[in-house]
Design a protein around this motif. Structure first.
Motif, PDB file in Angstrom:
ATOM      1  N   ASP A  38       0.832  -1.202   0.000  1.00 33.78           N
ATOM      2  CA  ASP A  38       0.000   0.000   0.000  1.00 33.78           C
ATOM      3  C   ASP A  38       0.869   1.256   0.000  1.00 33.78           C
ATOM      4  N   ILE A  39       1.968   1.245   0.786  1.00 38.22           N
ATOM      5  CA  ILE A  39       2.883   2.388   0.812  1.00 38.22           C
ATOM      6  C   ILE A  39       3.489   2.606  -0.569  1.00 38.22           C
ATOM      7  N   ASP A  40       3.951   1.524  -1.200  1.00 35.31           N
ATOM      8  CA  ASP A  40       4.546   1.643  -2.533  1.00 35.31           C
ATOM      9  C   ASP A  40       3.541   2.195  -3.538  1.00 35.31           C
ATOM     10  N   ALA A  41       2.279   1.757  -3.420  1.00 37.91           N
ATOM     11  CA  ALA A  41       1.255   2.248  -4.338  1.00 37.91           C
ATOM     12  C   ALA A  41       1.014   3.738  -4.130  1.00 37.91           C
ATOM     13  N   ARG A  42       1.031   4.178  -2.864  1.00 42.09           N
ATOM     14  CA  ARG A  42       0.851   5.603  -2.586  1.00 42.09           C
ATOM     15  C   ARG A  42       2.020   6.423  -3.132  1.00 42.09           C
ATOM     16  N   ILE A  43       3.230   5.924  -2.905  1.00 42.43           N
ATOM     17  CA  ILE A  43       4.421   6.673  -3.308  1.00 42.43           C
ATOM     18  C   ILE A  43       4.457   6.891  -4.814  1.00 42.43           C
ATOM     19  N   THR A  44       4.076   5.876  -5.575  1.00 39.00           N
ATOM     20  CA  THR A  44       4.233   5.914  -7.026  1.00 39.00           C
ATOM     21  C   THR A  44       2.969   6.362  -7.762  1.00 39.00           C
ATOM     22  N   ALA A  45       1.946   6.809  -7.039  1.00 34.08           N
ATOM     23  CA  ALA A  45       0.713   7.269  -7.695  1.00 34.08           C
ATOM     24  C   ALA A  45       0.981   8.569  -8.457  1.00 34.08           C
ATOM     25  N   SER A  46       0.024   8.979  -9.261  1.00 32.25           N
ATOM     26  CA  SER A  46       0.163  10.213 -10.036  1.00 32.25           C
ATOM     27  C   SER A  46       0.204  11.413  -9.093  1.00 32.25           C
ATOM     28  N   PRO A  47       1.139  12.350  -9.311  1.00 33.24           N
ATOM     29  CA  PRO A  47       1.259  13.503  -8.407  1.00 33.24           C
ATOM     30  C   PRO A  47       0.094  14.468  -8.554  1.00 33.24           C
ATOM     31  N   VAL A  48      -0.206  15.150  -7.459  1.00 29.03           N
ATOM     32  CA  VAL A  48      -1.268  16.154  -7.421  1.00 29.03           C
ATOM     33  C   VAL A  48      -0.699  17.420  -6.812  1.00 29.03           C
ATOM     34  N   ALA A  49      -1.501  18.472  -6.802  1.00 30.43           N
ATOM     35  CA  ALA A  49      -1.094  19.702  -6.124  1.00 30.43           C
ATOM     36  C   ALA A  49      -1.085  19.489  -4.614  1.00 30.43           C
ATOM     37  N   VAL A  50      -0.318  20.293  -3.914  1.00 28.36           N
ATOM     38  CA  VAL A  50      -0.277  20.194  -2.455  1.00 28.36           C
ATOM     39  C   VAL A  50      -1.662  20.515  -1.896  1.00 28.36           C
ATOM     40  N   PRO A  51      -2.273  19.612  -1.117  1.00 28.60           N
ATOM     41  CA  PRO A  51      -3.612  19.873  -0.581  1.00 28.60           C
ATOM     42  C   PRO A  51      -3.652  21.136   0.274  1.00 28.60           C
ATOM     43  N   ALA A  52      -4.835  21.726   0.353  1.00 27.53           N
ATOM     44  CA  ALA A  52      -4.987  22.953   1.135  1.00 27.53           C
ATOM     45  C   ALA A  52      -4.734  22.714   2.613  1.00 27.53           C
ATOM     46  N   ALA A  53      -5.138  21.568   3.117  1.00 31.79           N
ATOM     47  CA  ALA A  53      -4.948  21.251   4.538  1.00 31.79           C
ATOM     48  C   ALA A  53      -4.490  19.798   4.643  1.00 31.79           C
ATOM     49  N   PRO A  54      -3.227  19.532   4.377  1.00 33.55           N
ATOM     50  CA  PRO A  54      -2.736  18.145   4.392  1.00 33.55           C
ATOM     51  C   PRO A  54      -2.884  17.501   5.770  1.00 33.55           C
ATOM     52  N   ASP A  55      -3.220  16.218   5.762  1.00 37.62           N
ATOM     53  CA  ASP A  55      -3.381  15.454   6.991  1.00 37.62           C
ATOM     54  C   ASP A  55      -2.217  14.485   7.127  1.00 37.62           C
ATOM     55  N   ALA A  56      -1.601  14.462   8.310  1.00 40.62           N
ATOM     56  CA  ALA A  56      -0.397  13.657   8.514  1.00 40.62           C
ATOM     57  C   ALA A  56      -0.646  12.169   8.367  1.00 40.62           C
ATOM     58  N   THR A  57      -1.889  11.739   8.538  1.00 43.93           N
ATOM     59  CA  THR A  57      -2.217  10.315   8.375  1.00 43.93           C
ATOM     60  C   THR A  57      -2.729  10.028   6.978  1.00 43.93           C
ATOM     61  N   GLU A  58      -3.747  10.757   6.561  1.00 43.32           N
ATOM     62  CA  GLU A  58      -4.377  10.493   5.274  1.00 43.32           C
ATOM     63  C   GLU A  58      -3.451  10.818   4.098  1.00 43.32           C
ATOM     64  N   ASP A  59      -2.612  11.828   4.242  1.00 39.80           N
ATOM     65  CA  ASP A  59      -1.794  12.291   3.111  1.00 39.80           C
ATOM     66  C   ASP A  59      -0.329  11.886   3.211  1.00 39.80           C
ATOM     67  N   VAL A 185      11.356   9.414  -0.817  1.00 42.99           N
ATOM     68  CA  VAL A 185      10.667   8.495   0.086  1.00 42.99           C
ATOM     69  C   VAL A 185      10.570   7.120  -0.566  1.00 42.99           C
ATOM     70  N   THR A 186      10.899   6.086   0.187  1.00 41.65           N
ATOM     71  CA  THR A 186      10.710   4.706  -0.245  1.00 41.65           C
ATOM     72  C   THR A 186      10.180   3.897   0.935  1.00 41.65           C
ATOM     73  N   SER A 187       9.779   2.676   0.674  1.00 45.51           N
ATOM     74  CA  SER A 187       9.297   1.798   1.743  1.00 45.51           C
ATOM     75  C   SER A 187      10.426   0.991   2.371  1.00 45.51           C
ATOM     76  N   THR A 188      11.661   1.195   1.907  1.00 47.14           N
ATOM     77  CA  THR A 188      12.763   0.365   2.393  1.00 47.14           C
ATOM     78  C   THR A 188      13.086   0.630   3.858  1.00 47.14           C
ATOM     79  N   GLY A 189      12.721   1.790   4.355  1.00 50.87           N
ATOM     80  CA  GLY A 189      13.010   2.084   5.753  1.00 50.87           C
ATOM     81  C   GLY A 189      11.998   1.509   6.724  1.00 50.87           C
ATOM     82  N   VAL A 190      10.914   0.930   6.214  1.00 55.67           N
ATOM     83  CA  VAL A 190       9.895   0.340   7.086  1.00 55.67           C
ATOM     84  C   VAL A 190      10.364  -1.062   7.475  1.00 55.67           C
ATOM     85  N   PRO A 191      10.568  -1.340   8.776  1.00 50.59           N
ATOM     86  CA  PRO A 191      11.109  -2.650   9.172  1.00 50.59           C
ATOM     87  C   PRO A 191      10.149  -3.788   8.849  1.00 50.59           C
TER      88      PRO A 191
END
Length: 224
Positions: A38-59, A185-191
């Protein structure tokens, strides 16, 4: 037969517990692999503009692209890589075209390289939003007067730079001469050590079973 009963029950019971722990770790392995996918899918998804109010969990890991100006003296975050040894991450104030101010982790510079490259206007940054959890009880306090950090603490860095607590970890920075080597950012740092743990538990189960068999053999030898 009574001489064999208690060692046999104890031996088979311990073997069953150790095998169940190994199976549990295999289940944890499947769970962790799903998270990494899931992390890899998020990282490599199509880029978007910076959200107006980014959420540390959701974004977290959200791919973004933004244009603006890198201004002021970057913060330096002490880091070490296998390839190049000790150096700094440069975290710079980034003023977007709409006037918002966020931070960009530009990447790695060696200790002897220029950690204060000056302003860069009209640059385009592509990367991922990230809120790293690197600070623990062993992390030294940052030297705010010198702009030196020992881990990326988004809230504290934002306070030092006067920006929103939003960090873009750059994958590419275009529109200016290279200022740092991106550390995207990559998923390699996730143990993910669950396979190793499973092998250990199964190995202990095999040893336990062997010891049980040896004990039963010794009991038999005594009674012959």
């Amino acid at each position: 037969m009574r001489r064999y009963l208690i060692p046999l029950i104890f031996g088979l019971g311990g073997f069953a517990v150790l095998v169940s722990l190994g199976i549990w770790q295999l289940q944890r392995l499947a769970w962790k692999e799903a998270i990494l996918a899931d992390i890899d899918a998020r990282i490599t998804a199509s880029p978007v503009a910076v959200p107006a109010a980014p959420d540390a969990t959701e974004d977290r890991y959200l791919p973004v692209t933004a244009k603006g100006d890198l201004l002021g003296t970057p913060l330096r975050v002490l880091v070490s890589t296998k390839e190049r040894g000790a150096g700094y991450r440069l975290v710079t104030r980034f003023v977007l075209e709409d006037g918002r101010q966020v931070m960009v982790d530009e990447g790695f510079v060696e200790l002897e390289e220029n950690a204060a490259p000056g302003d860069a206007e009209g640059v385009t940054v592509a990367g991922n939003l990230h809120w790293p959890e690197e600070v623990d009880s062993w992390t030294p306090e940052p030297d705010l007067s010198g702009g030196l950090f020992y881990a990326r603490d988004v809230a504290t860095m934002a306070g030092a730079l006067g920006t929103e607590p939003v960090l873009i970890v750059a994958r590419t920075v275009t529109g200016t001469d290279p200022r740092a080597t991106p550390m995207p950012v990559t998923s390699t740092g996730v143990p993910n050590n669950h396979l190793g743990y499973a092998v250990q538990w199964f190995g202990l189960a095999a040893v336990w079973l062997g010891m049980t068999a040896f004990l039963l053999w010794r009991i038999r030898k005594r009674t012959v």
